[in-house]
Scaffold this active site. Structure first.
Site, PDB file in Angstrom:
ATOM      1  N   ASN A   1       0.879  -1.169   0.000  1.00  0.00           N
ATOM      2  CA  ASN A   1       0.000   0.000   0.000  1.00  0.00           C
ATOM      3  C   ASN A   1       0.918   1.221   0.000  1.00  0.00           C
ATOM      4  O   ASN A   1       1.469   1.586   1.042  1.00  0.00           O
ATOM      5  CB  ASN A   1      -0.881  -0.064   1.258  1.00  0.00           C
ATOM      6  CG  ASN A   1      -1.849   1.091   1.354  1.00  0.00           C
ATOM      7  OD1 ASN A   1      -1.800   2.024   0.552  1.00  0.00           O
ATOM      8  ND2 ASN A   1      -2.719   1.038   2.341  1.00  0.00           N
TER       9      ASN A   1
ATOM     10  N   ARG B   1      -9.007  16.549   5.436  1.00  0.00           N
ATOM     11  CA  ARG B   1      -9.783  16.806   4.211  1.00  0.00           C
ATOM     12  C   ARG B   1     -11.129  17.419   4.548  1.00  0.00           C
ATOM     13  O   ARG B   1     -11.731  17.083   5.567  1.00  0.00           O
ATOM     14  CB  ARG B   1      -9.977  15.504   3.424  1.00  0.00           C
ATOM     15  CG  ARG B   1      -8.731  15.067   2.696  1.00  0.00           C
ATOM     16  CD  ARG B   1      -8.920  13.750   2.005  1.00  0.00           C
ATOM     17  NE  ARG B   1      -8.200  12.686   2.676  1.00  0.00           N
ATOM     18  CZ  ARG B   1      -8.417  11.389   2.483  1.00  0.00           C
ATOM     19  NH1 ARG B   1      -9.343  10.989   1.634  1.00  0.00           N
ATOM     20  NH2 ARG B   1      -7.723  10.486   3.138  1.00  0.00           N
TER      21      ARG B   1
ATOM     22  N   HIS C   1     -12.606   3.687  -0.214  1.00  0.00           N
ATOM     23  CA  HIS C   1     -12.539   2.765   0.939  1.00  0.00           C
ATOM     24  C   HIS C   1     -13.184   1.419   0.626  1.00  0.00           C
ATOM     25  O   HIS C   1     -13.675   0.722   1.518  1.00  0.00           O
ATOM     26  CB  HIS C   1     -13.220   3.372   2.193  1.00  0.00           C
ATOM     27  CG  HIS C   1     -12.472   4.532   2.769  1.00  0.00           C
ATOM     28  ND1 HIS C   1     -13.082   5.719   3.125  1.00  0.00           N
ATOM     29  CD2 HIS C   1     -11.152   4.692   3.040  1.00  0.00           C
ATOM     30  CE1 HIS C   1     -12.180   6.567   3.584  1.00  0.00           C
ATOM     31  NE2 HIS C   1     -11.007   5.966   3.542  1.00  0.00           N
TER      32      HIS C   1
ATOM     33  N   ARG D   1      -2.671  -2.030  -3.327  1.00  0.00           N
ATOM     34  CA  ARG D   1      -3.816  -1.147  -3.176  1.00  0.00           C
ATOM     35  C   ARG D   1      -3.679  -0.036  -4.215  1.00  0.00           C
ATOM     36  O   ARG D   1      -2.667   0.654  -4.266  1.00  0.00           O
ATOM     37  CB  ARG D   1      -3.815  -0.532  -1.783  1.00  0.00           C
ATOM     38  CG  ARG D   1      -4.986   0.374  -1.589  1.00  0.00           C
ATOM     39  CD  ARG D   1      -4.976   0.996  -0.226  1.00  0.00           C
ATOM     40  NE  ARG D   1      -6.260   1.637   0.018  1.00  0.00           N
ATOM     41  CZ  ARG D   1      -6.663   2.032   1.190  1.00  0.00           C
ATOM     42  NH1 ARG D   1      -5.894   1.848   2.243  1.00  0.00           N
ATOM     43  NH2 ARG D   1      -7.832   2.614   1.340  1.00  0.00           N
TER      44      ARG D   1
ATOM     45  N   GLU E   1      -7.936  -4.052   5.511  1.00  0.00           N
ATOM     46  CA  GLU E   1      -7.837  -3.868   4.053  1.00  0.00           C
ATOM     47  C   GLU E   1      -6.743  -4.753   3.462  1.00  0.00           C
ATOM     48  O   GLU E   1      -6.881  -5.268   2.347  1.00  0.00           O
ATOM     49  CB  GLU E   1      -7.577  -2.388   3.751  1.00  0.00           C
ATOM     50  CG  GLU E   1      -8.789  -1.530   4.100  1.00  0.00           C
ATOM     51  CD  GLU E   1      -8.452  -0.077   4.395  1.00  0.00           C
ATOM     52  OE1 GLU E   1      -7.588   0.165   5.272  1.00  0.00           O
ATOM     53  OE2 GLU E   1      -9.040   0.810   3.772  1.00  0.00           O
TER      54      GLU E   1
END
Ligand code: AMP
Length: 398
Positions: free
Chosen positions: A8, A240, A180, A92, A378
């Site tokens: 990732n 964000r 996500h 990812r 994940e």
């Protein structure tokens, strides 16, 4: 038995995991993180229980690029797992655009297609792709598989896929993608395993971490997401902005004279919990702070989650279960309590003692909606896709 590596790659970090694959579920052997690539990079390697195997400061050369950082991580992995033979590397990749709806083996054509999607996610996609190139160089014989954050949402109904812009923009790919997806995929699988009846119903998942979004699913499939074209939309996040009137952007350009890159910096790096509080992007620090702006930032965060909850419940025609996951969702009883406060009209009632104990089910026996806390993983979703590729032929593995 073979090994798969998960990667990732972020802007200045590289997270990796080593899994053993065989007949059943991939078994995690180790995980690692190289942080601050391009600066004073640090490498940490840990075993499957989280115990440190090594932790060291990298030299300037070792930490200069993603490729060098990967080489350093692999050297430490090899020292602890000398027999590991990596057949597949799973990556990812934030954006799969309209076309990639499942994990896909990386061929030169696929890599070209993913490069062309970089303008859709300029802050993330190029780093993901440099992770792929670094892994191709490090494992010349291994196969590479790309796992997309957007893929889980690819079959959204049209009304959840579109903006009311002239149609030509939709055709060019300006759509509501949602992100996500690896986390939602994992949670959908966990629900099917531990609560199969609930998994078939209308489930809203709140992935609340440094990045935050929510997803409404029916029978384990995404119907709507709080995130849209970019990973900026929807809930406010660590740094964000979340949902923003596009008129604010016009104002910033026309009246404040901000350039595109200045606006990008503002919206991605200086807004959200950090911008509102002026204290931190980190929920633990905000919860510990007695600064009233920290309190207001948490209030705004939980209020926007409640609003999204109502909106997603409308998109699903009701709600059977609410699942909290990721760093804040799994660990902050306070945020969960504030999100669920006043949602009795939706059929949500949480048990304060279960919530404080971070129990798997935090709703009361009488609550019409089951409220759960499920840790996400994940990396495991990437490892499963890589293991499937190791066990079968080329192409899409999903
Ligand atoms: P993630 O991006 O999933 O790693 O989540 C990171 C966020 O989770 C940060 O805002 C952390 O402050 C928050 N977090 C982690 N542990 C806790 C905790 N015990 N209480 C509140 N927030 C937490």
């Amino acid at each position: 038995m073979s090994h798969v590596l998960t990667l990732n790659a972020g802007s200045s970090s590289l997270k990796f995991g080593l899994f053993l694959t065989g007949a059943n579920e991939p078994e995690e052997l180790a995980g690692g993180l190289v942080d601050r690539i391009g600066g004073a990079a640090v490498l940490n390697l840990h075993d499957a229980t989280g115990q440190d195997l090594s932790r060291r400061q990298l030299t300037a050369d070792e930490g200069a690029t993603h490729a060098a950082a990967l080489a350093a991580g692999l050297a430490d992995l090899a020292a602890h797992f000398p027999d590991a033979r990596v057949d597949v590397v799973g990556h990812r990749v934030v954006h799969g655009g309209p076309a990639f709806a499942a994990p896909t083996e990386v061929t030169p054509d696929v890599l070209d297609a993913l490069e062309r999607l970089s303008p859709f996610a300029p802050l993330h996609q190029p780093h993901n792709l440099s992770g792929i190139r670094a892994a191709q160089a490090a494992f010349a014989k291994a196969r590479q598989v790309a796992c997309f954050d957007t893929a889980f949402h690819r079959n959204h109904p049209f009304v959840n896929d579109v903006f009311a812009l002239p149609r030509a923009y939709y055709d060019k790919g300006v759509r509501r993608y949602g992100f996500h997806g690896l986390s939602y995929d994992y949670i959908a699988g966990e629900l099917a395993r531990i609560a199969p009846q609930i998994a078939k119903g209308r489930v809203i998942v709140a992935h609340l971490g440094n990045g935050a979004s929510m997803c409404g699913m029916i029978d384990g499939r995404s119907i709507a997401s709080s995130m849209g074209f970019s990973a900026l939309d929807g809930l406010p996040m660590g740094t964000r902005v979340g949902q923003l009137d596009p008129g604010v952007m016009l104002y910033l350009m026309e009246q404040e004279g901000l350039s595109a890159s200045e606006i990008s910096d503002l919206l991605y790096k200086h807004s959200g919990l950090l911008g509102l509080s002026g204290v931190s992007n980190d929920m633990r620090r905000l919860e510990a702070s007695d600064d009233p702006h920290a309190r207001e930032a948490i209030d705004y965060f939980t209020f926007r989650i409640r609003r999204e909850l109502g909106g997603l419940a409308a998109a699903l025609d009701g709600i059977d279960a609410l699942v909290f996951t990721a760093g804040i969702g799994e660990n902050s009883a306070r945020v969960r309590e504030e999100v669920c406060r006043g949602t009795g009209w939706l059929g949500i009632e949480i048990d304060p003692a279960r919530n404080a104990a971070h129990a798997q089910v935090i709703s009361t026996e009488q609550s019409r909606v089951r409220v759960m806390v499920l840790p996400t993983d994940e990396e495991r979703v990437i490892a499963r896709a890589a293991a499937r590729l190791a066990a079968c032929g080329a192409g899409q593995t999903g």
